[in-house]
Motif scaffolding. Structure first.
Motif, PDB file in Angstrom:
ATOM      1  N   ASP A 168      38.608  35.689  46.649  1.00 45.09           N
ATOM      2  CA  ASP A 168      39.357  34.587  47.270  1.00 45.09           C
ATOM      3  C   ASP A 168      39.896  33.634  46.209  1.00 45.09           C
ATOM      4  N   SER A 169      39.094  33.329  45.213  1.00 44.45           N
ATOM      5  CA  SER A 169      39.529  32.455  44.130  1.00 44.45           C
ATOM      6  C   SER A 169      40.663  33.094  43.335  1.00 44.45           C
ATOM      7  N   LEU A 170      40.568  34.387  43.114  1.00 40.84           N
ATOM      8  CA  LEU A 170      41.599  35.107  42.368  1.00 40.84           C
ATOM      9  C   LEU A 170      42.910  35.144  43.150  1.00 40.84           C
ATOM     10  N   TYR A 181      43.899  33.262  45.997  1.00 36.61           N
ATOM     11  CA  TYR A 181      44.457  32.006  46.487  1.00 36.61           C
ATOM     12  C   TYR A 181      44.359  30.856  45.479  1.00 36.61           C
ATOM     13  N   LYS A 182      43.891  31.119  44.261  1.00 27.98           N
ATOM     14  CA  LYS A 182      43.739  30.112  43.202  1.00 27.98           C
ATOM     15  C   LYS A 182      42.863  28.948  43.662  1.00 27.98           C
ATOM     16  N   LEU A 183      41.731  29.275  44.290  1.00 34.77           N
ATOM     17  CA  LEU A 183      40.781  28.280  44.754  1.00 34.77           C
ATOM     18  C   LEU A 183      39.752  27.992  43.664  1.00 34.77           C
ATOM     19  N   GLU A 184      39.345  26.726  43.558  1.00 36.56           N
ATOM     20  CA  GLU A 184      38.302  26.377  42.595  1.00 36.56           C
ATOM     21  C   GLU A 184      36.945  26.809  43.125  1.00 36.56           C
ATOM     22  N   VAL A 185      36.126  27.329  42.231  1.00 37.31           N
ATOM     23  CA  VAL A 185      34.772  27.746  42.576  1.00 37.31           C
ATOM     24  C   VAL A 185      33.795  27.160  41.570  1.00 37.31           C
ATOM     25  N   LYS A 186      32.555  27.032  42.005  1.00 33.34           N
ATOM     26  CA  LYS A 186      31.476  26.590  41.124  1.00 33.34           C
ATOM     27  C   LYS A 186      30.659  27.827  40.779  1.00 33.34           C
ATOM     28  N   VAL A 233      38.895  28.234  38.219  1.00 30.11           N
ATOM     29  CA  VAL A 233      39.612  29.221  39.025  1.00 30.11           C
ATOM     30  C   VAL A 233      39.507  30.565  38.321  1.00 30.11           C
ATOM     31  N   VAL A 234      39.203  31.614  39.075  1.00 27.80           N
ATOM     32  CA  VAL A 234      39.094  32.958  38.495  1.00 27.80           C
ATOM     33  C   VAL A 234      40.499  33.486  38.232  1.00 27.80           C
ATOM     34  N   ASP A 235      40.778  33.866  36.982  1.00 30.71           N
ATOM     35  CA  ASP A 235      42.086  34.394  36.588  1.00 30.71           C
ATOM     36  C   ASP A 235      42.124  35.914  36.586  1.00 30.71           C
ATOM     37  N   LEU A 236      40.994  36.546  36.284  1.00 29.71           N
ATOM     38  CA  LEU A 236      40.995  37.997  36.116  1.00 29.71           C
ATOM     39  C   LEU A 236      39.624  38.560  36.462  1.00 29.71           C
ATOM     40  N   VAL A 237      39.636  39.717  37.104  1.00 27.88           N
ATOM     41  CA  VAL A 237      38.409  40.467  37.349  1.00 27.88           C
ATOM     42  C   VAL A 237      38.611  41.833  36.709  1.00 27.88           C
ATOM     43  N   ASP A 238      37.796  42.146  35.714  1.00 28.86           N
ATOM     44  CA  ASP A 238      37.884  43.431  35.017  1.00 28.86           C
ATOM     45  C   ASP A 238      36.741  44.311  35.518  1.00 28.86           C
ATOM     46  N   VAL A 239      37.091  45.322  36.319  1.00 27.33           N
ATOM     47  CA  VAL A 239      36.084  46.168  36.945  1.00 27.33           C
ATOM     48  C   VAL A 239      35.453  47.117  35.928  1.00 27.33           C
ATOM     49  N   GLN A 240      36.219  47.591  34.969  1.00 28.53           N
ATOM     50  CA  GLN A 240      35.694  48.544  33.986  1.00 28.53           C
ATOM     51  C   GLN A 240      34.613  47.923  33.104  1.00 28.53           C
ATOM     52  N   THR A 241      34.855  46.742  32.595  1.00 26.65           N
ATOM     53  CA  THR A 241      33.868  46.095  31.727  1.00 26.65           C
ATOM     54  C   THR A 241      32.921  45.188  32.500  1.00 26.65           C
ATOM     55  N   LYS A 242      33.154  45.041  33.811  1.00 23.38           N
ATOM     56  CA  LYS A 242      32.333  44.216  34.704  1.00 23.38           C
ATOM     57  C   LYS A 242      32.274  42.767  34.221  1.00 23.38           C
ATOM     58  N   GLN A 301      23.497  42.421  48.776  1.00 22.49           N
ATOM     59  CA  GLN A 301      24.053  41.404  49.654  1.00 22.49           C
ATOM     60  C   GLN A 301      24.586  40.214  48.847  1.00 22.49           C
ATOM     61  N   GLU A 302      23.828  39.763  47.855  1.00 20.58           N
ATOM     62  CA  GLU A 302      24.285  38.659  47.005  1.00 20.58           C
ATOM     63  C   GLU A 302      25.540  39.054  46.230  1.00 20.58           C
ATOM     64  N   LEU A 303      25.566  40.283  45.729  1.00 25.36           N
ATOM     65  CA  LEU A 303      26.717  40.764  44.979  1.00 25.36           C
ATOM     66  C   LEU A 303      27.955  40.819  45.873  1.00 25.36           C
ATOM     67  N   GLU A 304      27.774  41.229  47.113  1.00 30.24           N
ATOM     68  CA  GLU A 304      28.883  41.285  48.064  1.00 30.24           C
ATOM     69  C   GLU A 304      29.430  39.882  48.348  1.00 30.24           C
ATOM     70  N   GLU A 305      28.543  38.913  48.578  1.00 29.17           N
ATOM     71  CA  GLU A 305      28.970  37.535  48.842  1.00 29.17           C
ATOM     72  C   GLU A 305      29.704  36.947  47.643  1.00 29.17           C
ATOM     73  N   ILE A 306      29.178  37.198  46.455  1.00 30.31           N
ATOM     74  CA  ILE A 306      29.809  36.691  45.233  1.00 30.31           C
ATOM     75  C   ILE A 306      31.181  37.317  45.043  1.00 30.31           C
ATOM     76  N   SER A 307      31.302  38.615  45.293  1.00 26.64           N
ATOM     77  CA  SER A 307      32.586  39.292  45.092  1.00 26.64           C
ATOM     78  C   SER A 307      33.645  38.783  46.081  1.00 26.64           C
ATOM     79  N   ILE A 308      33.250  38.441  47.300  1.00 22.80           N
ATOM     80  CA  ILE A 308      34.198  37.892  48.277  1.00 22.80           C
ATOM     81  C   ILE A 308      34.729  36.552  47.789  1.00 22.80           C
ATOM     82  N   VAL A 309      33.847  35.681  47.319  1.00 16.55           N
ATOM     83  CA  VAL A 309      34.263  34.355  46.835  1.00 16.55           C
ATOM     84  C   VAL A 309      35.136  34.495  45.592  1.00 16.55           C
ATOM     85  N   ILE A 310      34.788  35.406  44.704  1.00 15.58           N
ATOM     86  CA  ILE A 310      35.581  35.624  43.485  1.00 15.58           C
ATOM     87  C   ILE A 310      36.980  36.125  43.837  1.00 15.58           C
TER      88      ILE A 310
END
Length: 112
Positions: free
Chosen positions: A55-57, A59-64, A79-88, A44-53
Motif C-alpha cells: 500500500d505504501s509503495l 499509494y505513496k503512504l507514510e509508514v512507521k 514511504v516505501v520506494d522499492l521492494v526487491d523480491v530477489q534480495t528480499k 501471518q505477520e509477514l502477510e500483514e507487513i507485506s500488505i502495508v508495504i
C-alpha cells in the motif's frame, strides 16, 4: 584502618585500580548484554507487513517501520520506494535519505 576493607593491608590499598583496557572491556560487555535477538516473523505477520508495504509503495503512504539492526530495534517513518523480491529488501525514503532494509529484519510496519 580503612573502613572500606577492614583488617586489610594498607600497603596494597594504593594498587587498587583498573586499567583503561579493563574499563573498556567491561563497558563493551555491558553493551553486548543489552543487545536483543532478531524477531522471527510468522506467516501471518509477514502477510500483514507485506500488505502495508505494498500500500505504501502503490499509494505513496507514510509508514512507521520497526526493524532490527545490529542487536537493537530502531524505528523510522517514511514511504516505501522499492521492494526487491530477489534480495528480499525494501527501500524506504526518509527525508530524502534512502536506506535498504532486509525483510527478515522487520518487526512491524504500521500505516500512519
Amino acid at each position: 584502618m580503612n573502613k572500606a576493607t577492614k583488617g586489610s593491608n594498607m600497603m596494597c590499598e594504593s594498587s587498587r585500580m583498573m586499567l583503561p583496557e579493563h574499563v573498556e572491556a567491561l563497558r563493551h560487555r555491558k553493551e553486548e548484554q543489552k543487545k536483543l535477538p532478531k524477531h522471527e516473523l510468522d506467516e501471518q505477520e509477514l502477510e500483514e507487513i507485506s500488505i502495508v508495504i505494498m500500500d505504501s509503495l502503490k499509494y505513496k503512504l507514510e509508514v512507521k517501520i520497526t526493524y532490527w539492526k545490529e542487536g537493537y530495534y530502531r524505528e523510522m517513518i517514511g514511504v516505501v520506494d522499492l521492494v526487491d523480491v530477489q534480495t528480499k529488501k525494501i527501500k524506504p525514503r526518509v527525508d530524502d535519505d534512502i536506506e535498504y532494509l532486509f525483510i527478515d529484519c522487520l518487526k512491524q510496519v504500521e500505516r500512519l
